[in-house]
Write a protein that holds these residues in place. Structure first.
Motif, PDB file in Angstrom:
ATOM      1  N   LEU A  36      39.688  49.789  35.233  1.00  0.00           N
ATOM      2  CA  LEU A  36      41.179  49.754  35.527  1.00  0.00           C
ATOM      3  C   LEU A  36      41.327  48.903  36.605  1.00  0.00           C
ATOM      4  O   LEU A  36      42.282  48.495  36.683  1.00  0.00           O
ATOM      5  CB  LEU A  36      41.254  51.046  35.625  1.00  0.00           C
ATOM      6  CG  LEU A  36      41.643  51.870  34.288  1.00  0.00           C
ATOM      7  CD1 LEU A  36      42.152  53.292  34.537  1.00  0.00           C
ATOM      8  CD2 LEU A  36      43.003  51.167  33.757  1.00  0.00           C
ATOM      9  N   PRO A  37      40.805  49.036  37.787  1.00  0.00           N
ATOM     10  CA  PRO A  37      41.198  48.175  39.101  1.00  0.00           C
ATOM     11  C   PRO A  37      41.391  46.645  38.659  1.00  0.00           C
ATOM     12  O   PRO A  37      42.224  46.142  38.869  1.00  0.00           O
ATOM     13  CB  PRO A  37      40.095  48.638  40.229  1.00  0.00           C
ATOM     14  CG  PRO A  37      39.535  49.919  39.753  1.00  0.00           C
ATOM     15  CD  PRO A  37      39.588  49.883  38.174  1.00  0.00           C
ATOM     16  N   VAL A  39      41.727  45.254  35.894  1.00  0.00           N
ATOM     17  CA  VAL A  39      42.917  45.193  34.896  1.00  0.00           C
ATOM     18  C   VAL A  39      44.243  45.135  35.713  1.00  0.00           C
ATOM     19  O   VAL A  39      44.905  44.478  35.350  1.00  0.00           O
ATOM     20  CB  VAL A  39      42.550  46.335  33.799  1.00  0.00           C
ATOM     21  CG1 VAL A  39      43.793  46.197  32.679  1.00  0.00           C
ATOM     22  CG2 VAL A  39      41.382  46.300  33.046  1.00  0.00           C
ATOM     23  N   ALA A  40      44.164  46.066  36.665  1.00  0.00           N
ATOM     24  CA  ALA A  40      45.385  46.195  37.437  1.00  0.00           C
ATOM     25  C   ALA A  40      45.650  44.893  38.310  1.00  0.00           C
ATOM     26  O   ALA A  40      46.873  44.513  38.092  1.00  0.00           O
ATOM     27  CB  ALA A  40      45.513  47.326  38.352  1.00  0.00           C
ATOM     28  N   VAL A  41      44.529  44.435  38.755  1.00  0.00           N
ATOM     29  CA  VAL A  41      44.915  43.382  39.692  1.00  0.00           C
ATOM     30  C   VAL A  41      45.403  41.946  38.744  1.00  0.00           C
ATOM     31  O   VAL A  41      46.173  41.118  38.964  1.00  0.00           O
ATOM     32  CB  VAL A  41      43.575  43.134  40.422  1.00  0.00           C
ATOM     33  CG1 VAL A  41      43.773  41.662  41.083  1.00  0.00           C
ATOM     34  CG2 VAL A  41      43.418  44.088  41.304  1.00  0.00           C
ATOM     35  N   THR A  43      46.523  42.036  36.019  1.00  0.00           N
ATOM     36  CA  THR A  43      48.009  42.361  35.183  1.00  0.00           C
ATOM     37  C   THR A  43      49.029  42.054  36.352  1.00  0.00           C
ATOM     38  O   THR A  43      50.278  41.276  35.906  1.00  0.00           O
ATOM     39  CB  THR A  43      48.281  43.800  35.112  1.00  0.00           C
ATOM     40  OG1 THR A  43      47.402  44.302  34.146  1.00  0.00           O
ATOM     41  CG2 THR A  43      49.585  43.920  34.298  1.00  0.00           C
ATOM     42  N   ALA A  44      48.811  42.338  37.779  1.00  0.00           N
ATOM     43  CA  ALA A  44      49.649  42.114  38.649  1.00  0.00           C
ATOM     44  C   ALA A  44      49.705  40.590  38.798  1.00  0.00           C
ATOM     45  O   ALA A  44      50.810  39.915  39.065  1.00  0.00           O
ATOM     46  CB  ALA A  44      49.212  42.510  40.067  1.00  0.00           C
ATOM     47  N   LEU A  79      46.812  44.649  26.639  1.00  0.00           N
ATOM     48  CA  LEU A  79      47.421  45.749  27.354  1.00  0.00           C
ATOM     49  C   LEU A  79      48.068  45.097  28.573  1.00  0.00           C
ATOM     50  O   LEU A  79      49.157  45.385  29.001  1.00  0.00           O
ATOM     51  CB  LEU A  79      46.680  46.823  27.729  1.00  0.00           C
ATOM     52  CG  LEU A  79      47.540  48.196  28.104  1.00  0.00           C
ATOM     53  CD1 LEU A  79      48.272  48.663  27.338  1.00  0.00           C
ATOM     54  CD2 LEU A  79      46.387  48.796  28.748  1.00  0.00           C
ATOM     55  N   LEU A  83      52.156  44.886  29.525  1.00  0.00           N
ATOM     56  CA  LEU A  83      52.667  45.696  30.306  1.00  0.00           C
ATOM     57  C   LEU A  83      53.395  44.659  31.463  1.00  0.00           C
ATOM     58  O   LEU A  83      54.611  44.926  31.948  1.00  0.00           O
ATOM     59  CB  LEU A  83      51.500  46.405  31.442  1.00  0.00           C
ATOM     60  CG  LEU A  83      51.976  47.385  32.283  1.00  0.00           C
ATOM     61  CD1 LEU A  83      52.889  48.458  31.962  1.00  0.00           C
ATOM     62  CD2 LEU A  83      50.863  47.774  33.153  1.00  0.00           C
ATOM     63  N   GLY A  84      52.870  43.378  31.666  1.00  0.00           N
ATOM     64  CA  GLY A  84      53.398  42.473  32.690  1.00  0.00           C
ATOM     65  C   GLY A  84      54.820  42.194  32.031  1.00  0.00           C
ATOM     66  O   GLY A  84      55.734  42.149  32.693  1.00  0.00           O
TER      67      GLY A  84
END
Lengths: 206, 112
Positions: A36-37, A39-41, A43-44, A79, A83-84
């Motif tokens: 997850l981390p 993916v989060a980075v 995505t950002a 995903l 989301l982005g």
């Protein structure tokens, strides 16, 4: 490369919305906790990348990086991109809410393809991984242009005309993204190679 | 035939009178403008030229304002730093929540 509200016929918009919802749900189910981390980075980064305008002659183009997202995230890429795009359309009015599904398909499917290409052809050698990463990064935008033409063809546009226009306009973007992707892959190989190992790649599942 | 010289004399006199009558008022009426004409004309011309330059300056200023307005409108469509940072915050926050939920699920209910 965004499809705006009201460009697509209603049927195509609804169908692409449903398809991208389904793919996003599938993509979300594949994500494991430890990923997850990352993916989060990514995505950002994807979210910000389209705001980086590269001046080009009289106009400017911006990065899209679907290919790089796919290379880095594998199946979670869809995903991340969806989301982005949701946040981009809510905060910046890039594209529109009704065209969100089409935009997610346009950026997400190339990401999935490029992720698969990278995982399949990357091999072991460092040089080859960098090369394949760069190629996959550049191809992402090419596929995006083709899907854009395909989606607009449902609205009665000429497929080849749109595809040629979109691809010609994005030639510099493709080149820049290939470079950025190759650089990213080579950097990650040096610093943290396990980030490039897809834990959810199909042929590693057993 | 004796009248002929008189006639001959009155005829130019009448002509003279007539011409005086004819030209007098016209000349009298024409006289003042002819005297002030050049001054008035230059004054008019100066005002006109001034107005024209003023108009040109105004038009230039308005065009500049229009350009600035268009540029401003273009700027407004570009997302600002606040929105970008907000978006990044949203993304990290959402993934944080997802991470939390997944962590709870992995630990299993009732184990804490």
């Amino acid at each position: 490369m965004h499809i705006s509200d009201g460009v697509l016929p209603v049927g195509a918009a609804l169908a692409s919305g449903a398809a991208s919802l389904a793919i996003a749900a599938w993509s979300a189910r594949r994500i494991q906790g430890e990923e997850l981390p990352k993916v989060a980075v990514v995505t950002a980064s994807f979210f910000v990348a389209s705001l980086l305008h590269v001046p080009l002659g009289p106009t400017s183009v911006h990065l899209l990086i679907p290919g790089l997202v796919g290379v880095l995230l594998g199946r979670a890429a869809f995903l991340a991109i969806a989301l982005g795009l949701v946040l981009q359309s809510l905060l910046f009015q890039f594209g529109g809410l009704t065209a969100l599904g089409a935009n997610a398909l346009m950026m997400g499917i190339p990401a999935l393809i490029c992720g698969w290409l990278f995982q399949t052809f990357k091999g072991q050698a460092r040089k080859r991984q960098v090369l394949v990463g760069g190629l996959a990064g550049g191809l992402g935008t090419v596929f995006s242009g083709l899907i854009l033409a395909l989606l607009l063809a449902t609205g009665g546009e000429d497929f080849f005309g749109v595809a040629r226009l979109a691809l010609l306009a994005h030639v510099p973007v493709v080149a820049i993204e290939a470079l950025v992707s190759a650089f990213t892959v080579s950097f990650l190989l040096k610093v943290k190679p396990e980030l490039l190992q897809a834990r959810d790649a199909l042929h590693r599942e057993s | 035939m004796t009248e002929a010289p008189i006639f001959r004399r009155t005829w130019p006199c009448a002509l003279l009178l007539l011409s005086l009558l004819w030209c007098g008022p016209a000349a009298a009426a024409n006289q003042p403008p002819v005297a002030d004409g050049p001054a008035l004309d230059t004054a008019c011309g100066e005002t006109l030229a001034g107005l024209q330059t003023q108009q040109e300056e105004l038009a230039r200023d308005i065009r500049r304002l229009h350009r600035e307005l268009a540029a401003l409108r273009e700027d407004l469509t570009q997302p600002g730093l606040n929105e970008i940072l907000g978006g990044i915050g949203y993304i990290l926050g959402l993934f944080g929540v997802a991470f939390f939920v997944m962590g709870r699920k992995n630990r299993g209910p009732g184990k804490d």
